[in-house]
Design an enzyme around this catalytic site. Structure first.
Site, short mmCIF file in Angstrom:
data_model
loop_
_atom_site.label_atom_id
_atom_site.label_comp_id
_atom_site.label_asym_id
_atom_site.label_seq_id
_atom_site.Cartn_x
_atom_site.Cartn_y
_atom_site.Cartn_z
CB SER A 260 18.33 -2.35 0.41
OG SER A 260 19.56 -2.94 0.02
CE LYS A 261 21.64 -7.24 -1.46
NZ LYS A 261 22.27 -6.69 -2.68
#
Length: 363
Positions: free
Chosen positions: A183-184
C-alpha cells in the site's frame, strides 16, 4: 470504492511487471539476484545518496539501521509517539529505551522545538518519522542532532518520493529507511524495504547485517539477521519504477484537490513552504470520528485510522510510566484523524463522491 486501488495499477503496468517477474523465473536467482543491486542503484540515484541497501521490509530496515549504529541495551533513542508501532518496537527490541517527543499539531510530525529537552547523556540517536507522506523538519532536527553529536534516522516508510526543500525523503539524514509494503507509494507485492546513507562504513555494515553479519561466505564479523530483499520483489519494484514519478505527481494533484474541496469543512493536511507530500494516507481531522466513519461506510466509502492509540499508551510500553495526558497533541490526533481513499488512479468523480459524503457527514 477501493481505499487503495492496487488492481488498477497492476492492470496499467501488467506488461512491465510480468516481464520483470518472468526474467527472475527464467534465471532462477531468487535470493540476492541481479535485480536487487539494479534496484538499489536506481533508488540511491533517485534519493541522491551514495548507498541503498535493499532489505526484507520496513520494520527490518529500522532494526538494521539501529544495529548499524550499535545501539545497545540501556541506550535511549528519541522518536515520536504518533506513529506505527514498528518505530518504537525496534528501539525496544534492541534493548534501548524509546524516548517520545510531542508532535507538531499541524504536520503531526515530531516537534523539533521540543527535541533538545529530551536529550540526556544516554541518548544515542534520533528517529523522526515522516508521517502520512510528508517529511519531518529535518533542517531543525539535524541542527539539534549535530549540536549533540547524534545520528538521525529518518523513518520514511510513508514518505518515499516526497520532497523537502529540494531534497528527497530518505536523503535528509545520517540514515534513512523506507517500506515497500504493497500500500505504500512505491509498493511491491509482499514485504520489502530499504536503508539509505551517504556513509560508506554504515552502508558496508548494513549490507553485512542483512546477510547474518557476514562479509564473505561463512565469515561473520558482526551480528546480523536474515534481512534480505527477495529478488522477485525487487523485480516488481523495477517494473513499477518507470511510472513512479507520474504516480507521485498524481498523488500530489489528488491530495491538493482534496484539500481544496474540503477546505473549511474539516482540518486538512497542511504543507509548509518547501515541502511536498506523497500522501501515503490522505488524512483529515474530524469531530465525532466514529459517527463520520459510519456515515461514510453507509455511503460505500472506506476509511481508516492511522493511528488511534499513540505509542506511549500502548500496553507494551506501559513500563515507561507515560499515562494519558503525557502527550496531549498526539492523543488528540489519535482521537481525531481519519484517512480517506487515496491512490494515483482515484478519478475526480470518485473523489467528488468522497468529498460530498464527508460534507454530509460533518454537517
Amino acid at each position: 470504492m477501493e481505499f487503495i486501488d492496487l488492481k488498477s495499477q497492476y492492470r496499467h503496468l501488467k506488461p512491465a511487471i510480468d516481464q520483470r517477474i518472468q526474467q527472475v523465473l527464467d534465471h532462477g536467482q531468487f535470493i540476492m539476484g541481479p535485480e536487487v543491486a539494479e534496484l538499489e542503484a536506481v533508488l540511491a540515484d533517485y534519493v541522491g545518496v551514495k548507498h541503498c541497501v535493499g532489505v526484507a521490509d520496513g520494520t527490518t530496515a529500522l532494526m538494521i539501521a539501529l544495529m548499524a549504529l550499535d545501539i545497545q541495551p540501556g541506550d535511549e533513542v528519541i522518536t515520536t509517539p504518533f506513529t506505527f508501532i514498528a518505530t518504537g518496537e525496534m528501539i525496544a527490541l534492541m534493548g534501548a529505551k524509546p524516548v517520545f517527543v510531542e508532535i507538531d499539531p499541524v504536520s503531526w510530525n515530531l516537534d523539533p522545538a521540543l527535541l533538545e529537552a529530551a536529550i540526556t547523556p544516554r541518548t544515542r540517536a534520533i528517529m523522526p518519522v515522516s508521517l502520512y507522506g510528508q517529511c519531518a523538519d529535518f533542517d531543525a532536527i539535524n541542527a539539534v542532532a549535530a549540536k549533540h553529536g547524534l545520528p538521525v534516522i529518518e523513518d520514511g516508510a510513508q514518505s518515499f518520493g516526497a520532497r523537502y526543500h529540494g531534497r528527497r525523503s530518505c536523503g535528509l539524514s545520517t540514515l534513512a529507511t523506507t517500506s515497500f509494503f504493497p500500500s505504500k507509494p512505491l509498493g511491491c507485492y509482499g514485504d520489502g524495504g530499504a536503508c539509505f546513507t551517504n556513509d560508506d562504513a554504515l552502508a558496508q555494515r548494513m549490507r553485512q547485517i542483512r546477510v547474518h553479519g557476514q562479509n564473505r561466505r561463512y565469515h561473520h564479523p558482526v551480528l546480523g539477521l536474515n534481512g534480505r530483499l527477495d529478488t522477485l520483489q525487487a523485480a516488481i519494484l523495477l517494473g513499477k519504477w518507470p511510472t513512479f514519478a507520474d504516480e507521485v505527481a498524481a498523488r500530489e494533484r489528488i491530495g491538493a484537490r482534496y484539500s481544496d474541496k474540503l477546505a473549511g469543512i474539516v482540518t486538512t493536511p497542511q504543507l509548509a513552504p518547501g515541502y511536498s507530500s506523497v500522501y501515503a494516507q490522505y488524512t483529515i481531522e474530524v469531530d465525532n470520528r466514529d459517527a463520520v466513519q459510519a456515515s461514510l461506510k453507509a455511503a460505500g466509502i472506506p476509511t481508516a485510522v492511522h493511528y488511534p492509540i499513540p505509542l506511549h499508551l500502548q500496553p507494551v510500553f506501559a513500563g515507561l510510566g507515560l499515562g494519558a495526558g503525557s502527550f496531549p497533541r498526539a492523543e488528540a490526533a489519535g482521537r481525531r484523524v481519519m484517512s480517506l481513499p487515496m491512490h494515483p488512479f482515484l478519478d475526480e468523480a470518485s473523489q467528488d463522491r468522497v468529498v460530498d459524503a464527508v460534507r454530509a457527514a460533518v454537517a
